[in-house]
Design a protein around this motif. Structure first.
Motif, PDB file in Angstrom:
ATOM      1  N   GLU A 161      -5.348  -4.464  -3.756  1.00 19.20           N
ATOM      2  CA  GLU A 161      -4.006  -4.603  -3.420  1.00 19.20           C
ATOM      3  C   GLU A 161      -3.586  -3.712  -2.071  1.00 19.20           C
ATOM      4  OE1 GLU A 161       0.377  -2.859  -5.345  1.00 19.20           O
ATOM      5  OE2 GLU A 161      -1.355  -1.764  -5.765  1.00 19.20           O
ATOM      6  N   ASP A 162      -3.102  -4.839  -1.189  1.00 19.84           N
ATOM      7  CA  ASP A 162      -3.154  -4.333   0.278  1.00 19.84           C
ATOM      8  C   ASP A 162      -1.683  -3.540   0.487  1.00 19.84           C
ATOM      9  OD1 ASP A 162      -3.228  -4.101   2.840  1.00 19.84           O
ATOM     10  OD2 ASP A 162      -3.536  -6.157   3.441  1.00 19.84           O
ATOM     11  N   GLU A 163      -1.888  -2.441  -0.056  1.00 14.36           N
ATOM     12  CA  GLU A 163      -0.776  -1.414   0.290  1.00 14.36           C
ATOM     13  C   GLU A 163      -1.275  -0.044   0.776  1.00 14.36           C
ATOM     14  OE1 GLU A 163       2.556  -2.082   0.260  1.00 14.36           O
ATOM     15  OE2 GLU A 163       3.030  -3.499  -1.469  1.00 14.36           O
ATOM     16  N   SER A 164      -0.624   0.802   1.463  1.00 15.93           N
ATOM     17  CA  SER A 164      -0.911   1.990   2.191  1.00 15.93           C
ATOM     18  C   SER A 164      -1.090   2.993   0.687  1.00 15.93           C
ATOM     19  CB  SER A 164      -0.130   2.474   2.967  1.00 15.93           C
ATOM     20  OG  SER A 164       1.130   2.817   2.560  1.00 15.93           O
ATOM     21  N   ASP A 165      -0.304   2.727  -0.342  1.00  8.34           N
ATOM     22  CA  ASP A 165      -0.601   3.441  -1.649  1.00  8.34           C
ATOM     23  C   ASP A 165      -0.797   2.744  -2.702  1.00  8.34           C
ATOM     24  OD1 ASP A 165       1.922   2.133  -1.691  1.00  8.34           O
ATOM     25  OD2 ASP A 165       2.714   3.823  -2.634  1.00  8.34           O
ATOM     26  N   GLY A 166      -1.780   1.494  -2.506  1.00  9.67           N
ATOM     27  CA  GLY A 166      -2.102   0.676  -3.495  1.00  9.67           C
ATOM     28  C   GLY A 166      -3.086   0.972  -4.479  1.00  9.67           C
TER      29      GLY A 166
END
Length: 386
Positions: free
Chosen positions: A190-195
């Protein structure tokens, strides 16, 4: 071949022997070796395509965004991204995503036994920002949308069967996928900073229409044990998938993902790390972390897409950095395999080996222009270790 744990924070060309054979997980080394050549030797000066390669390797341009693929009537897509290869009789097919929004999708190039292009065509249309994805054991391509509430699409590399959306695999900012035939699971970044890091367990292996989405649960450290918990609501609305399970481990910008030999490797761009999940023992650890290289000089920066060779080497593409694909070997060497000159506003995407393992395909997403319409897809041929 069975891989060992990679050297943590090693400089180019270093190995376990350089540290007395003892590898302390997560440790900063007091006296790392100096940069040097990897298993294929030093890089030669750039060739006519602007690519620096070890001796014995050659490159060619396969396709350019907006231009007709040589020998076909098909115009190659913009912003080429994740890719994979498929055996096609005595030839093969290379599939490539298009990371534009809207109208992303994916295309394919078919090669004959001698490596000549025989056709090119579209296999997925009218989707959004298709970044990476993954190959299934039943020879389909999972194309992932890197947008909020994005989908995974299952596509046919031969372009015969229509692409199918797979909502059971969750709606989130998808990046890459890697199939595990032993546990009958598909791992998802998942390409999220908090993924988070997920796995999908199909109700029937080989059919992704239904199943269970799970998220990895672990502590906050860089190593330890992990478990899986079901995501109650895979459609991610009104609560995003990454915020539905207490204790879900956070990863800073999940990118490439690769499975082999009871192990999953995946990259996180926000902290420039390669992670390793040891599936047999349900443990995780860092495989590479550039911040642990004492005195700087890390060989691999801007980690992104990742693939593996039949020999057991990992090839990690850089998003920016020095525009390199670096190799991480089974005996703990981390070194550049190639470098693209004159394209610093681009990123390297879609590394994938031909079925025989003697050709590596990849793209420069924005080429020399720095624009999504300037993408270039390459092939490198040479004496790869197989």
């Amino acid at each position: 071949m069975e891989r060992r744990t990679f050297l943590r924070g090693a400089a180019v060309g270093t190995s376990a022997a350089a540290f007395g054979g003892t590898l302390m997980r997560g440790a900063a080394y007091a006296a790392p070796a100096q940069p040097g050549p990897g298993p294929y030797g030093a890089l030669d000066p750039a060739d006519a395509n602007g690519i620096m390669l070890p001796s014995g390797f050659t490159s060619r341009v396969v396709a350019r965004s907006g231009q007709t693929v040589s020998g076909t009537s098909y115009k190659w897509h913009s912003a080429p991204d994740g890719g994979a290869c498929y055996a096609d009789g005595t030839g093969w097919i290379y599939v490539s995503n298009s990371e534009i929004n809207p109208s992303g999708g994916a295309s394919a190039v078919r090669f004959n036994a001698s490596g000549a292009v025989t056709s090119a065509y579209r296999i997925l249309s009218s989707t959004r920002q298709n970044c990476a994805g993954g190959k299934t054991p039943w020879n389909t391509w999972l194309s992932c949308e890197e947008v909020s509430l994005g989908y995974v699409y299952e596509t046919d590399p031969w372009g015969v069967n229509a692409a199918v959306r797979r909502p059971a695999m969750g709606r989130f900012k998808h990046e890459a996928a890697a199939a595990d035939p032993v546990r009958r699971a598909v791992y998802l970044t998942e390409d999220e900073s908090d993924g988070c890091f997920y796995r999908f367990l199909p109700a029937t292996w080989g059919n992704l229409s239904s199943g269970t989405l799970q998220v990895l649960v672990a502590g906050s450290g860089t190593s330890g044990s992990f478990s899986w918990q079901n995501v109650p609501d895979p459609d991610g609305s009104p609560t995003t998938t990454r915020n539905q399970v207490s204790g879900a481990k956070r990863f800073n910008g999940g990118e490439g993902c690769h499975y082999a030999n009871d192990t999953v490797w995946f990259t996180t761009k926000g902290d420039n790390r390669v992670w390793q999940l040891n599936l047999a023992g349900s443990t995780y650890e860092l495989a590479y972390d550039d911040s642990l290289v004492v005195g700087g000089g890390a060989p691999l920066t801007g980690v992104d897409n990742v693939t593996g060779s039949s020999f057991g080497d990992l090839y990690v593409a850089e998003d920016g950095g020095t525009m390199e694909i670096c190799v991480i070997t089974p005996d703990d060497v981390v070194a550049p395999f190639l470098r693209i000159n004159g394209q610093s506003a681009s990123e390297i995407t879609g590394p994938a080996f031909s079925p025989a393992g003697n050709r590596l395909y990849f793209s420069s997403q924005r080429g020399t222009s720095g624009s999504s319409s300037g993408g270039i897809t390459y092939e490198v041929t040479g004496p790869f270790r197989t």
